[in-house]
Design a protein around this motif. Structure first.
Motif, PDB file in Angstrom:
ATOM      1  N   ILE A 142      -2.610   6.561   1.921  1.00 37.96           N
ATOM      2  CA  ILE A 142      -1.271   6.684   1.357  1.00 37.96           C
ATOM      3  C   ILE A 142      -0.925   5.429   0.565  1.00 37.96           C
ATOM      4  CG2 ILE A 142       1.187   6.949   1.893  1.00 37.96           C
ATOM      5  CD1 ILE A 142       0.396   8.499   4.388  1.00 37.96           C
ATOM      6  N   HIS A 144       1.998   3.389  -1.689  1.00 42.16           N
ATOM      7  CA  HIS A 144       3.447   3.280  -1.871  1.00 42.16           C
ATOM      8  C   HIS A 144       3.839   3.229  -3.343  1.00 42.16           C
ATOM      9  CE1 HIS A 144       2.941  -0.974  -2.941  1.00 42.16           C
ATOM     10  NE2 HIS A 144       2.150  -1.098  -1.878  1.00 42.16           N
ATOM     11  N   VAL A 161       6.218  -0.379   0.706  1.00 41.55           N
ATOM     12  CA  VAL A 161       6.121   0.543   1.841  1.00 41.55           C
ATOM     13  C   VAL A 161       7.504   0.759   2.448  1.00 41.55           C
ATOM     14  CG1 VAL A 161       5.155   0.909   4.136  1.00 41.55           C
ATOM     15  CG2 VAL A 161       3.747  -0.150   2.343  1.00 41.55           C
ATOM     16  N   ARG A 213       9.518   6.859   4.322  1.00 42.55           N
ATOM     17  CA  ARG A 213       8.600   7.650   3.491  1.00 42.55           C
ATOM     18  C   ARG A 213       7.158   7.452   3.939  1.00 42.55           C
ATOM     19  NH1 ARG A 213       8.935   6.726  -2.884  1.00 42.55           N
ATOM     20  NH2 ARG A 213       7.905   4.771  -2.281  1.00 42.55           N
ATOM     21  N   GLU A 214       6.482   6.397   3.479  1.00 42.12           N
ATOM     22  CA  GLU A 214       5.050   6.255   3.766  1.00 42.12           C
ATOM     23  C   GLU A 214       4.745   6.228   5.264  1.00 42.12           C
ATOM     24  OE1 GLU A 214       5.744   4.818  -0.344  1.00 42.12           O
ATOM     25  OE2 GLU A 214       6.668   4.291   1.581  1.00 42.12           O
ATOM     26  N   TYR A 265       5.409   9.709   6.919  1.00 45.56           N
ATOM     27  CA  TYR A 265       4.318  10.640   6.640  1.00 45.56           C
ATOM     28  C   TYR A 265       3.083  10.288   7.465  1.00 45.56           C
ATOM     29  CZ  TYR A 265       6.505  13.143   2.766  1.00 45.56           C
ATOM     30  OH  TYR A 265       7.319  13.952   2.026  1.00 45.56           O
ATOM     31  N   ALA A 266       2.779   8.997   7.575  1.00 47.97           N
ATOM     32  CA  ALA A 266       1.597   8.588   8.323  1.00 47.97           C
ATOM     33  C   ALA A 266       1.707   8.992   9.789  1.00 47.97           C
ATOM     34  CB  ALA A 266       1.404   7.077   8.203  1.00 47.97           C
ATOM     35  N   VAL A 307      -1.880   3.703   5.620  1.00 47.82           N
ATOM     36  CA  VAL A 307      -0.866   3.287   4.650  1.00 47.82           C
ATOM     37  C   VAL A 307      -1.267   1.924   4.117  1.00 47.82           C
ATOM     38  CG1 VAL A 307       1.566   2.749   4.269  1.00 47.82           C
ATOM     39  CG2 VAL A 307       0.931   4.570   5.861  1.00 47.82           C
ATOM     40  N   ASP A 329      -0.751  -1.460   1.923  1.00 51.26           N
ATOM     41  CA  ASP A 329       0.305  -2.320   1.384  1.00 51.26           C
ATOM     42  C   ASP A 329      -0.290  -3.182   0.278  1.00 51.26           C
ATOM     43  OD1 ASP A 329       2.439  -3.951   0.855  1.00 51.26           O
ATOM     44  OD2 ASP A 329       2.799  -4.550   2.933  1.00 51.26           O
ATOM     45  N   GLY A 363      -0.096   9.553  -3.187  1.00 49.26           N
ATOM     46  CA  GLY A 363       0.677   8.443  -3.726  1.00 49.26           C
ATOM     47  C   GLY A 363       2.068   8.874  -4.114  1.00 49.26           C
TER      48      GLY A 363
END
Length: 325
Positions: free
Chosen positions: A68, A70, A75, A79-80, A83-84, A96, A98, A148
């Motif tokens: 994923i 950002h 991040v 959101r990110e 979802y994770a 995720v 960064d 993304g």
């Protein structure tokens, strides 16, 4: 058993822990043309991320995964990370990345990050994350997708081009699928060959940063290059329907008028002035000329988020789960 059916993701998972901080070997090329040209043009970097593993993932029971990326704001938990956590709760590992956090010594602050931390660096971390996951025994290396959001969505689209994959992963690792949430379609590739992994493009009909005609052209070029592209437009949605802000508000600088061409050798040029995006100076000049200071609207819309989640689950299920969902 992995399952991507609704309800997905569950907002109640926001803010919960569960991820493990990891690092992995990456690089920081300023431009695509710098990739593979040695440490001076592509210095070594420790990539950073949060890895969420489903319960029961093991060498005996390897699971599919998603990487994923950002957006320009970095991040976000809502959101990110949400979802994770939800992917992990559904049996799919999630990493995720960064990109900004790994390069805090290079740039801080919104504008400087966008000038000095480039799409080429996002791509480097994405493919480095893919390599890291593929080497883990609890991950099924053949079932790793790239997702993304906004800036990261633009990168997820670029990663679907064969030219990009060949530069960043010459040993052959490839993403099994690509998903771009409300990604600006500001670059076209002269070499339209695709990796063959399918792409899902999701954006709002009122999103001023997304040009539907150019997104359609990008989709057409990728399909001509050998992949399938599914595009879904949510007519009333603006940008970042899954972000932290309820209600619509104006932010940022709008990139919709920017036009870039990616040449076969990896050089990225501004279509109007034909300047190469090869340094911070040129990047500042080019973006300064093509961005609109009026910005664009963002606004959380839980109804659209639920619709997009259903589309995301339906798209990924046959690829990551073999149709189980």
């Amino acid at each position: 058993m992995p399952d991507l059916a609704l309800p997905w993701p569950d907002a109640a998972l926001e803010g919960r822990s569960g991820g493990t901080a990891i690092s992995f070997a990456s690089r920081s090329p300023f431009a695509l043309s710098n990739v593979g040209n040695g440490p001076e043009e592509s210095p070594e970097t420790d990539g950073l991320g949060q890895l969420y593993l489903p319960p029961g993932a093991s060498e005996e029971n390897p699971v599919p995964a998603v990487v994923i990326l950002h957006g320009a704001s970095g991040v976000q938990s809502v959101r990110e990370l949400t979802y994770a956590r939800q992917f992990a709760a559904r049996g799919v590992a999630a990493l995720v990345i960064d990109v900004f956090g790994a390069r805090r010594d290079r740039a801080t602050g919104f504008v400087n990050r966008l000038l000095q931390i480039t799409e080429a660096m996002f791509l480097a971390d994405a493919y480095a994350g893919l390599k890291h996951l593929a080497a883990r025994p609890e991950i099924d290396a053949g079932r790793i997708a790239l997702i993304g959001f906004s800036y990261g969505g633009m990168v997820a689209t670029y990663a679907a081009y064969a030219q990009v994959a060949e530069r960043y992963a010459p040993e052959g690792q490839r993403f099994a699928a690509h998903v771009a949430f409300y990604a600006p379609c500001i670059a076209e590739f002269q070499d339209s060959r695709a990796t063959g992994a399918p792409l899902l493009m999701l954006y709002g009909g009122r999103d001023a940063i997304v040009d539907p005609e150019r997104c359609a052209r990008v989709a057409e070029q990728l399909e001509e290059g050998g992949t399938t592209v599914e595009t879904i437009v949510y007519p009333e949605a603006v940008h970042q329907w899954d972000g932290r802000f309820a209600g619509e508000r104006q932010i940022g600088r709008n990139l919709a008028d920017c036009r870039f061409v990616v040449e076969s050798d990896g050089t990225v040029r501004d279509r109007w002035l034909w300047l190469p995006m090869s340094s911070v100076f040129y990047r500042r000049v080019i973006l300064g000329l093509c961005t609109d200071e009026e910005g664009y609207l963002i606004g959380r819309n839980d109804e659209v988020r639920a619709q997009a989640n259903e589309a995301l689950g339906s798209f990924l299920a046959p690829i990551l789960l073999g149709g189980e969902s």
